[in-house]
Write an enzyme that holds these catalytic residues in place. Structure first.
Site, PDB file in Angstrom:
ATOM      1  CE  LYS A 180      52.227  29.085  22.947  1.00  0.00           C
ATOM      2  NZ  LYS A 180      50.804  29.225  22.776  1.00  0.00           N
ATOM      3  CD  GLU A 255      52.169  40.342  11.619  1.00  0.00           C
ATOM      4  OE1 GLU A 255      51.314  41.338  11.991  1.00  0.00           O
ATOM      5  OE2 GLU A 255      52.019  39.772  10.931  1.00  0.00           O
ATOM      6  CB  CYS A 289      48.220  40.917  10.738  1.00  0.00           C
ATOM      7  SG  CYS A 289      48.330  38.795  11.991  1.00  0.00           S
ATOM      8  CD  GLU A 386      44.767  44.261  14.418  1.00  0.00           C
ATOM      9  OE1 GLU A 386      45.339  44.132  15.333  1.00  0.00           O
ATOM     10  OE2 GLU A 386      44.939  43.264  12.997  1.00  0.00           O
TER      11      GLU A 386
HETATM   12  P1  ADP Z   1      44.889  35.817  19.147  1.00  0.00           P
HETATM   13  O1  ADP Z   1      45.033  37.583  19.580  1.00  0.00           O
HETATM   14  O2  ADP Z   1      45.515  36.083  17.721  1.00  0.00           O
HETATM   15  O3  ADP Z   1      44.977  35.206  20.003  1.00  0.00           O
HETATM   16  P2  ADP Z   1      46.834  35.992  20.983  1.00  0.00           P
HETATM   17  O4  ADP Z   1      48.150  37.424  21.170  1.00  0.00           O
HETATM   18  O5  ADP Z   1      46.677  36.132  22.225  1.00  0.00           O
HETATM   19  O6  ADP Z   1      46.813  36.191  19.837  1.00  0.00           O
HETATM   20  O7  ADP Z   1      48.509  34.802  20.937  1.00  0.00           O
HETATM   21  C1  ADP Z   1      49.103  34.925  20.410  1.00  0.00           C
HETATM   22  C2  ADP Z   1      50.800  33.455  20.660  1.00  0.00           C
HETATM   23  O8  ADP Z   1      50.150  33.952  22.039  1.00  0.00           O
HETATM   24  C3  ADP Z   1      49.682  32.487  21.263  1.00  0.00           C
HETATM   25  O9  ADP Z   1      50.207  31.346  20.815  1.00  0.00           O
HETATM   26  C4  ADP Z   1      49.337  32.750  22.583  1.00  0.00           C
HETATM   27  O10 ADP Z   1      48.907  30.906  22.814  1.00  0.00           O
HETATM   28  C5  ADP Z   1      51.038  33.899  23.001  1.00  0.00           C
HETATM   29  N1  ADP Z   1      50.631  34.025  24.043  1.00  0.00           N
HETATM   30  C6  ADP Z   1      49.714  34.468  24.630  1.00  0.00           C
HETATM   31  N2  ADP Z   1      50.404  35.111  25.797  1.00  0.00           N
HETATM   32  C7  ADP Z   1      51.064  35.001  26.326  1.00  0.00           C
HETATM   33  C8  ADP Z   1      51.906  35.377  27.185  1.00  0.00           C
HETATM   34  N3  ADP Z   1      51.997  35.827  28.208  1.00  0.00           N
HETATM   35  N4  ADP Z   1      53.091  34.920  26.569  1.00  0.00           N
HETATM   36  C9  ADP Z   1      53.519  34.233  26.039  1.00  0.00           C
HETATM   37  N5  ADP Z   1      52.508  33.655  25.096  1.00  0.00           N
HETATM   38  C10 ADP Z   1      51.409  34.424  25.175  1.00  0.00           C
END
Ligand code: ADP
Length: 484
Positions: A180, A255, A289, A386
């Site tokens: 995903k 991570e 990161c 961060e």
């Molecule tokens: P960033 O802050 O770098 O955008 P996120 O943690 O929001 O990082 O997103 C990283 C990944 O996690 C993306 O693929 C995003 O679609 C996915 N993601 C965001 N929210 C959820 C959730 N509630 N459950 C599973 N995956 C999620």
């Protein structure tokens, strides 16, 4: 416009070897961060698509993919690595357009993806169990087996590198993957999957379902048919993913970023250190990161380091990805607003230097010039949280003990760097710094596909990269035969 621009239709998902629209036909718009313009549409994958992808991955494990010899899997990954190499320009162009990273950084990411596939392709048939000298009359040994279906939820900052270290290692170990990618950047995940088909990866071994985190991502994290989840992203989402996986008693690798320090002692080779100090803060516009967002400097060289870093900062140029300058834009308007929020919280600090956004940068792009703050107190939010943008803080220290206390004084522990000519101090600090990786008189070790990587504390747990990742993507089984 979609297929003409990208060479394929990014609004399709890959499930069980078939490219198709997601259930319900939903789409999300795709933005070029260098211009703030919509340049196409991607699929809005649903929970039903994740169900289908997990089903297809299970079928692949029961079918030709699960039956492949380890050496065959390795050959296949090596072939895929060569295809990636032959397509570096295409992949880099897609990544630059999608993430906004300068073209030469995007090319380096594509080369890293190829290198991961070469490394894990070569390692696939070298993972063995061990004999165990147990009681007389027994023969005992261990086997390393794949988890089964592995879920990979990845972010937008380094899609290709993270696919390499996560999907590459999982496939080498014989798992079947559901990937995903992030809604902000999924083009190279889709292009990679097409190359994997070309390399001959059996249907269902790799399934790709782009979509929103709270929809497709959450469905994957909580799916009872998934046997392992690897996630790279933010701390709150990582915690939510761990909670979702816990309900199915599924292991996770997380991570989650950091607030990594580089420690500069008075006896350091400053000429050698300088490029590392700056580059580790501004690479990918600080959306990394392992960015070294804190530079801890011993007082006797504080003025010199501040001045020399400031001189470099003043020469840094920010502009569109295709101009290939020092920094590109941030990924989105939201990310830009977040970073600017931190910059206003830094209004009470001394700004040592600020780079430039070039005058002809497209108006709608999400540009933030790099900022360097001097003499920042270690408790300040800019020195603890961060930011995920081009902002570095210089934090003074008196002696080794204070440097360690400051370095270890955040919730994170991903990477740390030490600059000193004193070998004994290097060894002491390597032990005392709370971090998953410690670099002595360097930072990043040139990428380090071979080097186990991951954090402690809020930086996450589990290790990716290197051989260690193969252990993470496998389960150890003990076989004990009593034969008398
Ligand atoms: P960033 O802050 O770098 O955008 P996120 O943690 O929001 O990082 O997103 C990283 C990944 O996690 C993306 O693929 C995003 O679609 C996915 N993601 C965001 N929210 C959820 C959730 N509630 N459950 C599973 N995956 C999620």
């Amino acid at each position: 416009m979609n297929a003409d621009t990208f060479g394929f239709d990014p609004a399709e998902i890959l499930v069980g070897g078939t490219w198709r629209a997601p259930e319900g036909g939903g789409r999300l718009s795709l933005e070029d961060p260098s211009r703030g313009a919509v340049i196409g549409e991607i699929a809005r994958g649903t929970a039903a698509d994740i169900d289908a992808a997990v089903e297809a991955a299970g079928a692949a494990l029961r079918g030709p993919w699960g039956a492949l010899a380890a050496a065959e899997r390795g050959r296949l990954l090596s072939r895929l690595g060569r295809l990636v190499e032959q397509n570096i320009e295409h992949l880099a162009t897609l990544e630059a357009m999608d993430v906004g990273k300068p073209l030469s950084q995007a090319r380096a990411d594509a080369r890293a993806l190829a290198r991961y596939l070469e490394f894990y392709g070569g390692a696939a048939d070298k993972i063995m169990g061990e004999p165990n000298a147990y009681l007389p009359g027994y023969t005992v040994y261990t086997l390393r087996e794949p988890h089964g279906v592995t879920g990979h939820i990845i972010p937008w900052n380094y899609p290709m590198q993270i696919i390499g270290r996560s999907v590459g290692a999982a496939l080498a170990m014989g798992n079947a993957c559901v990937l995903k990618p992030a809604e902000e950047a999924c083009l190279t995940a889709l292009a990679f999957a097409r190359l994997a088909e070309e390399a001959g990866l059996p249907a269902g071994a790799l399934n790709v379902v782009p979509g929103l985190g709270e929809e497709a991502g959450a469905a994957l994290a909580g799916h009872p048919g998934v046997h392992h989840i690897s996630f790279t992203g933010s701390v709150p989402v990582g915690a939510a993913i761990q909670a979702a996986a816990a309900r199915n008693v599924v292991p996770v690798t997380l991570e989650l970023g950091g607030k990594s320090p580089q420690l500069v002692f008075g006896d350091a080779d400053l000429d050698a250190a300088l490029p590392f100090l700056v580059n580790a803060g501004i690479q990918n516009a600080g959306q990394t990161c392992s960015a070294a967002s804190r530079i801890l400097v011993q007082r006797d060289v504080l003025d010199e380091v501040t001045e020399r870093m400031a001189a470099r900062y003043a020469a840094l140029r920010t502009g569109p990805a295709d101009a290939d300058l020092d920094l590109g834009p941030l990924i989105s308007g939201a990310q830009k607003a977040r970073v600017e929020g931190y910059l206003s919280r830094g209004a009470d600090l001394e700004l040592a230097a600020c780079g430039e956004v070039v005058a002809n940068a497209p108006g709608g792009g999400h540009y933030v010039a790099p900022h360097l703050f001097a003499a920042v107190p270690p408790g300040h939010p800019l020195a603890r949280e961060e930011i995920f943008g081009p902002v570095q803080t210089i934090i003074p220290f008196e002696d080794e003990a204070e440097a360690i206390a400051i370095a270890n004084g955040t919730d994170f522990g991903l990477v740390a760097g030490v600059w000193s000519r004193d070998g004994a101090r290097q060894m002491r600090l390597a032990r005392k710094l709370r971090a998953g990786q410690v670099f002595l008189n360097n930072y990043g070790a040139g990428g380090g596909v071979e080097l186990p990587f991951g954090g402690i504390g809020k930086s996450g747990h589990g290790r990716e990269k290197g051989f260690e990742a193969l252990y993470g993507f496998s389960v150890l089984k003990t076989v004990a035969a009593l034969h008398g």
